[in-house]
Design an enzyme around this catalytic site. Structure first.
Site, PDB file in Angstrom:
ATOM      1  N   ASP A 224       0.954  -1.319  -0.075  1.00 26.59           N
ATOM      2  CA  ASP A 224      -0.001  -0.071  -0.008  1.00 26.59           C
ATOM      3  C   ASP A 224       0.842   1.333  -0.017  1.00 26.59           C
ATOM      4  O   ASP A 224       0.488   2.186  -0.917  1.00 26.59           O
ATOM      5  CB  ASP A 224      -1.094   0.075   1.186  1.00 26.59           C
ATOM      6  CG  ASP A 224      -0.488  -0.607   2.576  1.00 26.59           C
ATOM      7  OD1 ASP A 224       0.942  -1.128   2.356  1.00 26.59           O
ATOM      8  OD2 ASP A 224      -1.177  -0.522   3.549  1.00 26.59           O
ATOM      9  N   ASP A 248       1.524  -7.212 -10.736  1.00 33.40           N
ATOM     10  CA  ASP A 248       0.495  -6.938 -11.776  1.00 33.40           C
ATOM     11  C   ASP A 248      -0.028  -5.442 -11.689  1.00 33.40           C
ATOM     12  O   ASP A 248      -0.070  -4.585 -12.482  1.00 33.40           O
ATOM     13  CB  ASP A 248      -0.574  -7.693 -11.839  1.00 33.40           C
ATOM     14  CG  ASP A 248      -1.563  -7.927 -12.895  1.00 33.40           C
ATOM     15  OD1 ASP A 248      -1.380  -7.161 -14.034  1.00 33.40           O
ATOM     16  OD2 ASP A 248      -2.621  -8.745 -12.902  1.00 33.40           O
TER      17      ASP A 248
END
Ligand code: NAD
Length: 367
Positions: A224, A248
């Site tokens: 994050d 990804d």
């Protein structure tokens, strides 16, 4: 000796960008000491329509025998209602898994001329050059059990499994350290070790591998925070190594630093064969089949063409030819030529997909 290339255009804009890729192979054939034998086959939705499955055994065997694979993109709304197991993306996942292409390299490089195409300020992204290395054959995209189950009259449960084995982490971490050794000796490993046990193991194993690379400055970051830092101050990164899903997502985020998904190439590499400097490899743009612009001559072919550049460097040891392609792309952009996705003002000249491919061949001819 001729290099056998398996070309898999796939779906949507995959067809258009593959045509431009063929122009580059033709130029390389005529003008360098490399010779290519190109076999074109179906994958994804195109293979489902023809054979009822996203990849056939014949194509999988050709992939195993080829010197390198070049893939356009797979998927599209037409096949979205199929079961997961039958969807176009499964063809791609099957090649990655069967050829054990565990190391996915996604460079994010900002070309000078495109600094203004990014949504970020010039000083944040100018000269940006990051290499994101994503684990590609394990993690949550492959973990079992997975599925959707009905657990009561009104409630269903959807579930996936995030699983990593220490040997899988060790080999991708080793690739990360090796690439960092060739660059600026900085490696950032990204995980979510504070809440996910599988990535706590990831962090432990990366730390163990780091003992073999004392020259590398290793840092760890939670995903994050990494997403935020990529946008706040991307130049703090040099090489990033991370899990399948985090890689990804973060590499798509990094693509916007470079101006467009249409500019980002990738390479997926397997293990070196024992005693030989050969490894299985598939090259593909990071973007998908872009159904919204498919068939309109609007797709940017430069991610696909830079993927050929990565092929020349990683599979055929021709770093010079990769650099030549990059410098020709740089010249074209500096001369103001743009596809729709990177077009930002009326001083620039807009080109379609095929015109951009032709322009690149012209630039190569002049080099
Ligand atoms: P996408 O990458 O296809 O498109 C996202 C956006 O970027 C779209 O607006 C598209 O027009 C634009 N874009 C992408 N590539 C471009 C290019 N070369 N030039 C100009 N603009 C470009 O992602 P999506 O829309 O989320 O997915 C569409 C389909 O592609 C889905 O079926 C998805 O599963 C599939 N997909 C495939 C791959 C792959 O084959 N490796 C990767 C991602 C998505």
């Amino acid at each position: 000796m001729k290099k056998n290339i398996l070309l898999l255009p796939g779906d949507g804009i995959g067809h258009e960008i593959s045509k431009e890729a063929e122009k580059i192979f033709n130029w390389l054939d005529k003008n360098t000491n490399l010779e290519f034998e190109i076999s074109k086959e179906l994958i994804g939705g195109a293979s489902i329509d023809e054979y009822g499955e996203p990849i056939t055994n014949k194509v999988l065997n050709l992939a195993k025998k080829s010197d390198a694979i070049l893939l356009g993109a797979v998927g599209g709304p037409k096949w979205e209602k199929l079961d997961f197991i039958k969807r176009p993306e499964r063809g791609l996942l099957k090649i990655r898994k069967e050829l054990d292409l565990f190391a996915n390299f996604r460079p994010a490089i900002v070309f000078d001329a495109l600094v203004s195409a990014s949504s970020l300020k010039e000083e944040i992204i100018s000269d940006l050059d990051i290499m994101i290395i994503r684990e590609l054959t394990s993690g949550i995209y492959f973990g079992e059990p997975r599925g959707i189950e009905k657990i009561s009259e009104n409630i269903k449960k959807g579930f996936n499994t995030l699983v990593y084995h220490s040997d899988e982490i060790e080999r991708i971490a080793t690739v990360g350290f090796e690439i960092a050794m060739k660059r600026n000796k900085k490696l950032c490993s990204i995980d979510k070790a504070n809440v996910l046990e599988s990535t706590e193991l990831w962090r432990d194993v990366v730390n163990d591998v780091s003992k073999k690379f004392p020259e590398i400055h290793l840092t760890h970051m939670y995903v994050d925070n990494a997403a935020m830092q990529l946008v706040r101050n991307p130049k703090q990164f040099d090489v990033i190594v991370t899990t399948n899903m985090f890689g990804d997502i973060l590499s798509d985020c990094a693509s916007m630093l470079t101006g467009s998904l249409g500019m980002l190439p990738s390479a997926s590499l397997g293990e070196f064969n024992t005693g030989k400097k050969i490894r299985k490899a598939m090259y593909e743009p990071v973007h998908g089949s872009a159904p919204d612009i498919a068939g309109k001559n609007l797709a940017n072919p430069l991610a696909m063409i830079q993927s050929i550049g990565m092929m020349l460097e990683y599979s055929f040891s021709s770093l010079d030819l990769n650099n030549l392609l990059k410098s020709c792309i740089n010249n074209i952009l500096n001369n103001g030529y743009r596809t729709e996705d990177i077009f930002s003002n009326s001083n620039e000249k807009k080109l379609g997909t095929s015109e951009m491919g032709d322009m690149l061949v012209k630039e190569l001819e002049a080099s």
